[in-house]
Motif scaffolding. Structure first.
Motif, PDB file in Angstrom:
ATOM      1  N   ALA A  95     -12.441 -17.980   3.084  1.00  0.00           N
ATOM      2  CA  ALA A  95     -11.378 -18.176   2.088  1.00  0.00           C
ATOM      3  C   ALA A  95     -10.055 -18.256   2.821  1.00  0.00           C
ATOM      4  O   ALA A  95      -9.977 -18.001   4.023  1.00  0.00           O
ATOM      5  CB  ALA A  95     -11.375 -17.007   1.120  1.00  0.00           C
ATOM      6  N   VAL A  96      -8.995 -18.567   2.070  1.00  0.00           N
ATOM      7  CA  VAL A  96      -7.659 -18.685   2.668  1.00  0.00           C
ATOM      8  C   VAL A  96      -7.295 -17.389   3.396  1.00  0.00           C
ATOM      9  O   VAL A  96      -6.653 -17.407   4.449  1.00  0.00           O
ATOM     10  CB  VAL A  96      -6.616 -18.997   1.564  1.00  0.00           C
ATOM     11  N   SER A  97      -7.762 -16.267   2.851  1.00  0.00           N
ATOM     12  CA  SER A  97      -7.436 -14.962   3.450  1.00  0.00           C
ATOM     13  C   SER A  97      -7.958 -14.828   4.883  1.00  0.00           C
ATOM     14  O   SER A  97      -7.423 -14.065   5.670  1.00  0.00           O
ATOM     15  CB  SER A  97      -7.972 -13.828   2.576  1.00  0.00           C
ATOM     16  N   ASP A  98      -8.990 -15.558   5.224  1.00  0.00           N
ATOM     17  CA  ASP A  98      -9.504 -15.524   6.605  1.00  0.00           C
ATOM     18  C   ASP A  98      -8.585 -16.285   7.556  1.00  0.00           C
ATOM     19  O   ASP A  98      -8.606 -16.068   8.760  1.00  0.00           O
ATOM     20  CB  ASP A  98     -10.884 -16.227   6.699  1.00  0.00           C
ATOM     21  N   TYR A  99      -7.846 -17.226   6.970  1.00  0.00           N
ATOM     22  CA  TYR A  99      -7.205 -18.234   7.803  1.00  0.00           C
ATOM     23  C   TYR A  99      -6.185 -17.681   8.793  1.00  0.00           C
ATOM     24  O   TYR A  99      -6.165 -18.061   9.959  1.00  0.00           O
ATOM     25  CB  TYR A  99      -6.556 -19.321   6.921  1.00  0.00           C
ATOM     26  N   GLU A 100      -5.341 -16.740   8.330  1.00  0.00           N
ATOM     27  CA  GLU A 100      -4.230 -16.307   9.178  1.00  0.00           C
ATOM     28  C   GLU A 100      -4.714 -15.694  10.487  1.00  0.00           C
ATOM     29  O   GLU A 100      -4.258 -16.062  11.574  1.00  0.00           O
ATOM     30  CB  GLU A 100      -3.326 -15.343   8.424  1.00  0.00           C
ATOM     31  N   SER A 131     -19.548 -10.566   3.314  1.00  0.00           N
ATOM     32  CA  SER A 131     -19.099 -10.062   4.616  1.00  0.00           C
ATOM     33  C   SER A 131     -20.031  -8.923   5.008  1.00  0.00           C
ATOM     34  O   SER A 131     -20.604  -8.250   4.137  1.00  0.00           O
ATOM     35  CB  SER A 131     -17.659  -9.554   4.554  1.00  0.00           C
TER      36      SER A 131
END
Ligand code: PNS
Length: 167
Positions: A95-100, A131
């Motif tokens: 998800a976007v949350s993984d991206y950073e 996860s």
């Protein structure tokens, strides 16, 4: 896309334990690279549920592809990848949350070893919520993790948490 037979890729992670999301990524990564090395982090700072040897054994038992091998590493991933002759680091994005964090790691790894490219694969949609951390939490509380981890991992989790509860 046909596998690039000379391309060695590393798929690194904690794999504590391997989930069906990881397995999906290994299967897809194995189609892209000639050789895919699943690299288990021997992380001494985290308190893993399974030892490095147990995690490697679980991966080897469930990820049976002719061009996939399992290894462990300590220290810098970029150095391990270089030592193994890998030109690609493979990571999954759920998800976007993984991206950073993934973006930071990719840039740091590129600074350390500019010749090694990080390639992101999107997680399969049915696995995008999985996860290892959540799997362990659910299993530790007696919840059902069938279908989100391989059956062998499900059995090992049950065994591990039953032993923990008894002690
Ligand atoms: O499964 P995980 O826990 O998300 O995997 C994280 C991993 C193993 C890829 C990352 O922690 C890692 O590469 N660790 C090795 C140490 C290192 O190279 N650190 C700098 C990377 S920017």
């Amino acid at each position: 896309m046909p596998p690039q037979s000379s391309l060695v890729a590393i798929y690194p992670g904690s794999f504590d334990p391997i989930t069906n999301g990881h397995l999906d990524l290994i299967a897809r990564g194995a189609k892209l690279a000639g050789r895919l090395i699943v690299a288990v982090l021997g992380n001494r700072s985290k308190q893993p549920l399974f030892s490095v040897e147990e995690r490697m054994e679980l991966i080897s038992s469930v990820a049976k592809f002719p061009n996939v091998e399992v290894a462990s590493f300590d220290g810098l991933l970029a150095d391990f990848a270089h030592a193994r002759g890998a030109s690609m680091i493979l990571r999954g994005i759920r998800a976007v949350s993984d991206y950073e964090l993934e973006w930071q790691m990719a840039l740091m790894n590129r600074r350390l070893r500019p010749e090694i490219e990080t390639v992101f694969l999107t997680a399969g949609e049915e696995y995008s919520f999985i996860s290892s951390k959540l799997v362990k939490e659910v299993a530790s509380l007696g919840g059902n993790v069938a279908g989100i981890v391989p059956a062998l991992v499900e059995a090992r989790l049950k065994e591990r948490y039953e032993t923990t509860r008894r002690t």
